[in-house]
Design a protein around this motif. Sequence first.
Motif, short mmCIF file in Angstrom:
data_model
loop_
_atom_site.label_atom_id
_atom_site.label_comp_id
_atom_site.label_asym_id
_atom_site.label_seq_id
_atom_site.Cartn_x
_atom_site.Cartn_y
_atom_site.Cartn_z
N SER A 252 -4.60 6.75 -0.45
CA SER A 252 -3.41 7.07 -1.22
C SER A 252 -3.64 8.35 -1.99
CB SER A 252 -3.09 5.93 -2.18
OG SER A 252 -2.06 6.32 -3.05
N ARG A 253 -2.58 9.07 -2.25
CA ARG A 253 -2.71 10.26 -3.08
C ARG A 253 -2.64 9.88 -4.55
NH1 ARG A 253 2.45 12.44 -4.62
NH2 ARG A 253 4.11 11.20 -3.71
N ALA B 235 5.85 3.30 -9.09
CA ALA B 235 6.10 3.89 -10.41
C ALA B 235 6.31 5.40 -10.30
CB ALA B 235 4.94 3.58 -11.35
N LEU B 236 5.51 6.06 -9.45
CA LEU B 236 5.67 7.49 -9.27
C LEU B 236 7.02 7.82 -8.63
CD1 LEU B 236 4.34 10.36 -9.30
CD2 LEU B 236 3.67 9.87 -6.95
N TRP B 237 7.42 7.06 -7.60
CA TRP B 237 8.69 7.32 -6.93
C TRP B 237 9.87 7.07 -7.87
CZ3 TRP B 237 6.65 4.09 -2.34
CH2 TRP B 237 5.78 4.87 -1.58
N ARG B 238 9.78 6.05 -8.71
CA ARG B 238 10.86 5.79 -9.68
C ARG B 238 10.95 6.92 -10.70
NH1 ARG B 238 12.67 0.18 -9.93
NH2 ARG B 238 11.48 -1.01 -8.43
N ARG B 239 9.81 7.41 -11.14
CA ARG B 239 9.81 8.51 -12.10
C ARG B 239 10.43 9.76 -11.47
NH1 ARG B 239 4.96 7.84 -14.13
NH2 ARG B 239 3.95 8.87 -12.39
N GLU B 240 10.06 10.05 -10.20
CA GLU B 240 10.63 11.20 -9.51
C GLU B 240 12.13 11.03 -9.31
OE1 GLU B 240 8.42 11.59 -5.92
OE2 GLU B 240 6.72 12.55 -6.90
N PHE C 98 -6.24 -4.09 -3.47
CA PHE C 98 -6.21 -2.63 -3.55
C PHE C 98 -4.88 -2.10 -3.05
CE2 PHE C 98 -7.44 1.63 -2.02
CZ PHE C 98 -7.88 2.15 -3.23
N ARG C 99 -4.34 -2.68 -1.96
CA ARG C 99 -3.03 -2.25 -1.45
C ARG C 99 -1.93 -2.51 -2.46
NH1 ARG C 99 -4.97 -4.48 3.46
NH2 ARG C 99 -3.78 -6.38 3.07
N ARG C 100 -2.01 -3.64 -3.16
CA ARG C 100 -1.02 -3.96 -4.20
C ARG C 100 -1.08 -2.94 -5.32
NH1 ARG C 100 -2.40 -9.26 -6.27
NH2 ARG C 100 -2.74 -9.39 -4.11
N GLN C 101 -2.30 -2.55 -5.71
CA GLN C 101 -2.47 -1.55 -6.76
C GLN C 101 -1.86 -0.21 -6.31
OE1 GLN C 101 -6.55 -0.68 -7.59
NE2 GLN C 101 -6.11 0.22 -9.58
N ILE C 102 -2.09 0.16 -5.07
CA ILE C 102 -1.51 1.40 -4.54
C ILE C 102 0.01 1.31 -4.55
CG2 ILE C 102 -1.23 2.80 -2.46
CD1 ILE C 102 -4.13 2.11 -1.76
N ARG C 103 0.56 0.18 -4.06
CA ARG C 103 2.02 0.02 -4.02
C ARG C 103 2.63 0.14 -5.40
NH1 ARG C 103 1.11 -4.22 -0.59
NH2 ARG C 103 1.68 -5.71 -2.20
N LYS C 104 2.02 -0.50 -6.40
CA LYS C 104 2.56 -0.45 -7.77
C LYS C 104 2.55 0.97 -8.32
CE LYS C 104 1.69 -5.11 -9.44
NZ LYS C 104 0.97 -5.92 -10.42
N ARG C 105 1.45 1.67 -8.13
CA ARG C 105 1.36 3.03 -8.67
C ARG C 105 2.28 3.99 -7.94
NH1 ARG C 105 -4.98 3.92 -10.30
NH2 ARG C 105 -5.10 2.13 -11.70
N GLU C 106 2.37 3.85 -6.60
CA GLU C 106 3.29 4.72 -5.86
C GLU C 106 4.74 4.40 -6.21
OE1 GLU C 106 0.79 5.93 -1.89
OE2 GLU C 106 2.19 4.26 -1.76
N SER D 109 0.23 -6.23 8.13
CA SER D 109 0.33 -4.94 7.46
C SER D 109 1.29 -5.03 6.29
CB SER D 109 0.80 -3.88 8.45
OG SER D 109 0.96 -2.67 7.79
N ARG D 110 0.92 -4.47 5.18
CA ARG D 110 1.74 -4.56 3.98
C ARG D 110 2.47 -3.26 3.70
NH1 ARG D 110 -1.67 -8.64 2.11
NH2 ARG D 110 -0.70 -10.56 2.65
N GLY D 111 2.43 -2.29 4.60
CA GLY D 111 3.19 -1.08 4.44
C GLY D 111 2.47 0.05 3.73
N VAL D 112 1.27 -0.16 3.27
CA VAL D 112 0.52 0.89 2.59
C VAL D 112 -0.85 0.97 3.21
CG1 VAL D 112 -0.46 1.62 0.39
CG2 VAL D 112 1.74 0.47 0.43
#
Length: 154
Positions: free
Chosen positions: A26-27, A53-58, A43-51, A19-22
Amino acid sequence: MSLPVPGTGGKRGRYSTRSRGVSGSSRIIPHRYPDEGDRGPKFRRQIRKREDALWRREASERVSIYPVLIGLSDTPGMGLVRAEFSKACWDVDAEPEYVCATSYDGRANGVTVVPTIRVYDDADPYGDPLAEHRGAFTATQVRALLERAVALAL
Protein backbone atom coordinates in the motif's frame (compact mmCIF):
# COMPACT_ATOMS: atom_id res chain seq x y z
CA MET A 1 9.10 -43.78 -15.11
CA SER A 2 5.56 -42.49 -15.49
CA LEU A 3 4.62 -39.07 -16.77
CA PRO A 4 2.64 -36.70 -14.52
CA VAL A 5 -0.96 -36.13 -15.54
CA PRO A 6 -1.86 -32.44 -15.59
CA GLY A 7 -4.68 -31.33 -13.28
CA THR A 8 -4.43 -34.33 -10.92
CA GLY A 9 -1.80 -33.00 -8.55
CA GLY A 10 -2.31 -30.96 -5.41
CA LYS A 11 -3.13 -27.30 -5.58
CA ARG A 12 -0.21 -24.97 -5.18
CA GLY A 13 -2.16 -22.14 -3.53
CA ARG A 14 -1.06 -19.43 -5.92
CA TYR A 15 -4.37 -17.64 -5.90
CA SER A 16 -6.30 -16.60 -2.82
CA THR A 17 -9.99 -17.47 -2.90
CA ARG A 18 -10.84 -15.05 -0.11
CA SER A 19 -9.52 -11.85 -1.62
CA ARG A 20 -10.55 -8.80 0.36
CA GLY A 21 -9.88 -6.23 -2.35
CA VAL A 22 -6.60 -4.85 -1.03
CA SER A 23 -3.17 -6.15 -1.84
CA GLY A 24 -0.44 -6.50 0.73
CA SER A 25 1.42 -3.45 -0.50
CA SER A 26 0.00 0.00 0.00
CA ARG A 27 1.12 3.55 -0.50
CA ILE A 28 -0.47 4.41 2.85
CA ILE A 29 1.52 2.12 5.13
CA PRO A 30 5.30 2.25 4.68
CA HIS A 31 7.14 -1.04 4.13
CA ARG A 32 10.69 -1.95 4.95
CA TYR A 33 11.06 -4.23 1.93
CA PRO A 34 8.95 -4.08 -1.24
CA ASP A 35 8.70 -7.88 -1.46
CA GLU A 36 7.10 -8.49 1.94
CA GLY A 37 3.83 -9.41 0.26
CA ASP A 38 0.51 -10.10 1.93
CA ARG A 39 0.66 -10.23 5.72
CA GLY A 40 -2.84 -11.39 6.58
CA PRO A 41 -6.37 -10.11 7.17
CA LYS A 42 -5.49 -7.76 10.06
CA PHE A 43 -2.92 -5.99 7.95
CA ARG A 44 -5.36 -5.78 5.00
CA ARG A 45 -8.01 -4.32 7.32
CA GLN A 46 -5.52 -1.70 8.52
CA ILE A 47 -4.70 -0.81 4.90
CA ARG A 48 -8.41 -0.59 3.99
CA LYS A 49 -9.17 1.72 6.94
CA ARG A 50 -6.29 4.07 6.20
CA GLU A 51 -6.97 4.17 2.46
CA ASP A 52 -10.68 4.77 3.10
CA ALA A 53 -9.83 7.68 5.41
CA LEU A 54 -7.51 9.13 2.76
CA TRP A 55 -10.12 8.77 -0.01
CA ARG A 56 -12.80 10.40 2.15
CA ARG A 57 -10.48 13.30 2.94
CA GLU A 58 -9.68 13.73 -0.77
CA ALA A 59 -13.40 13.57 -1.64
CA SER A 60 -14.25 16.24 0.91
CA GLU A 61 -11.61 18.54 -0.61
CA ARG A 62 -13.02 18.12 -4.12
CA VAL A 63 -14.77 20.90 -5.95
CA SER A 64 -18.47 21.13 -5.20
CA ILE A 65 -19.71 22.61 -8.48
CA TYR A 66 -21.86 21.11 -11.18
CA PRO A 67 -21.13 22.52 -14.68
CA VAL A 68 -23.77 22.01 -17.38
CA LEU A 69 -23.41 22.73 -21.10
CA ILE A 70 -26.73 23.50 -22.75
CA GLY A 71 -26.86 23.26 -26.53
CA LEU A 72 -28.53 21.66 -29.53
CA SER A 73 -27.32 18.19 -30.40
CA ASP A 74 -27.85 18.66 -34.17
CA THR A 75 -25.83 21.90 -34.37
CA PRO A 76 -22.70 21.56 -36.53
CA GLY A 77 -19.52 21.66 -34.47
CA MET A 78 -21.26 20.80 -31.20
CA GLY A 79 -18.93 17.83 -30.73
CA LEU A 80 -15.91 20.14 -30.66
CA VAL A 81 -17.67 22.47 -28.21
CA ARG A 82 -18.50 19.55 -25.92
CA ALA A 83 -14.91 18.27 -26.07
CA GLU A 84 -13.51 21.70 -25.17
CA PHE A 85 -16.02 22.05 -22.33
CA SER A 86 -15.28 18.58 -20.95
CA LYS A 87 -11.52 19.16 -21.01
CA ALA A 88 -11.86 22.46 -19.14
CA CYS A 89 -14.16 20.84 -16.55
CA TRP A 90 -11.83 17.92 -15.89
CA ASP A 91 -8.95 20.38 -15.45
CA VAL A 92 -10.70 21.77 -12.35
CA ASP A 93 -11.85 18.27 -11.25
CA ALA A 94 -15.56 18.85 -11.97
CA GLU A 95 -17.75 16.37 -13.81
CA PRO A 96 -19.30 17.94 -16.93
CA GLU A 97 -22.86 17.34 -18.09
CA TYR A 98 -24.60 18.08 -21.38
CA VAL A 99 -28.28 19.03 -21.67
CA CYS A 100 -30.11 19.54 -24.97
CA ALA A 101 -31.96 22.87 -25.11
CA THR A 102 -35.06 21.16 -26.53
CA SER A 103 -35.30 18.65 -23.69
CA TYR A 104 -37.68 18.92 -20.76
CA ASP A 105 -34.83 19.35 -18.33
CA GLY A 106 -35.41 22.26 -15.94
CA ARG A 107 -31.82 23.46 -16.33
CA ALA A 108 -32.52 24.30 -19.99
CA ASN A 109 -35.37 26.70 -19.16
CA GLY A 110 -34.87 30.25 -20.35
CA VAL A 111 -31.95 29.47 -22.68
CA THR A 112 -32.08 31.74 -25.72
CA VAL A 113 -28.48 31.40 -26.94
CA VAL A 114 -26.65 28.14 -27.54
CA PRO A 115 -24.18 27.08 -26.34
CA THR A 116 -24.82 28.23 -22.78
CA ILE A 117 -22.79 27.13 -19.78
CA ARG A 118 -24.42 27.18 -16.37
CA VAL A 119 -22.58 26.21 -13.22
CA TYR A 120 -24.66 25.04 -10.26
CA ASP A 121 -23.84 24.27 -6.66
CA ASP A 122 -23.45 20.51 -6.27
CA ALA A 123 -25.85 20.52 -3.31
CA ASP A 124 -28.65 22.08 -5.44
CA PRO A 125 -28.14 21.12 -9.13
CA TYR A 126 -31.60 22.40 -10.17
CA GLY A 127 -31.53 25.69 -8.22
CA ASP A 128 -30.22 29.05 -9.33
CA PRO A 129 -26.92 28.92 -11.21
CA LEU A 130 -23.78 30.25 -9.54
CA ALA A 131 -22.39 31.49 -12.86
CA GLU A 132 -23.48 31.55 -16.50
CA HIS A 133 -21.85 32.13 -19.88
CA ARG A 134 -23.82 32.55 -23.12
CA GLY A 135 -22.47 32.14 -26.62
CA ALA A 136 -19.15 30.98 -28.00
CA PHE A 137 -16.30 30.37 -25.60
CA THR A 138 -12.69 29.34 -25.33
CA ALA A 139 -11.11 26.97 -22.84
CA THR A 140 -9.63 29.92 -20.96
CA GLN A 141 -13.08 31.51 -20.56
CA VAL A 142 -14.53 28.23 -19.31
CA ARG A 143 -11.74 27.79 -16.75
CA ALA A 144 -12.25 31.37 -15.52
CA LEU A 145 -16.00 30.75 -15.22
CA LEU A 146 -15.46 27.53 -13.28
CA GLU A 147 -12.91 29.14 -10.96
CA ARG A 148 -15.35 31.98 -10.27
CA ALA A 149 -18.09 29.42 -9.50
CA VAL A 150 -15.76 27.52 -7.16
CA ALA A 151 -15.05 30.76 -5.29
CA LEU A 152 -18.80 31.43 -5.02
CA ALA A 153 -19.53 27.85 -3.87
CA LEU A 154 -17.04 28.07 -1.00
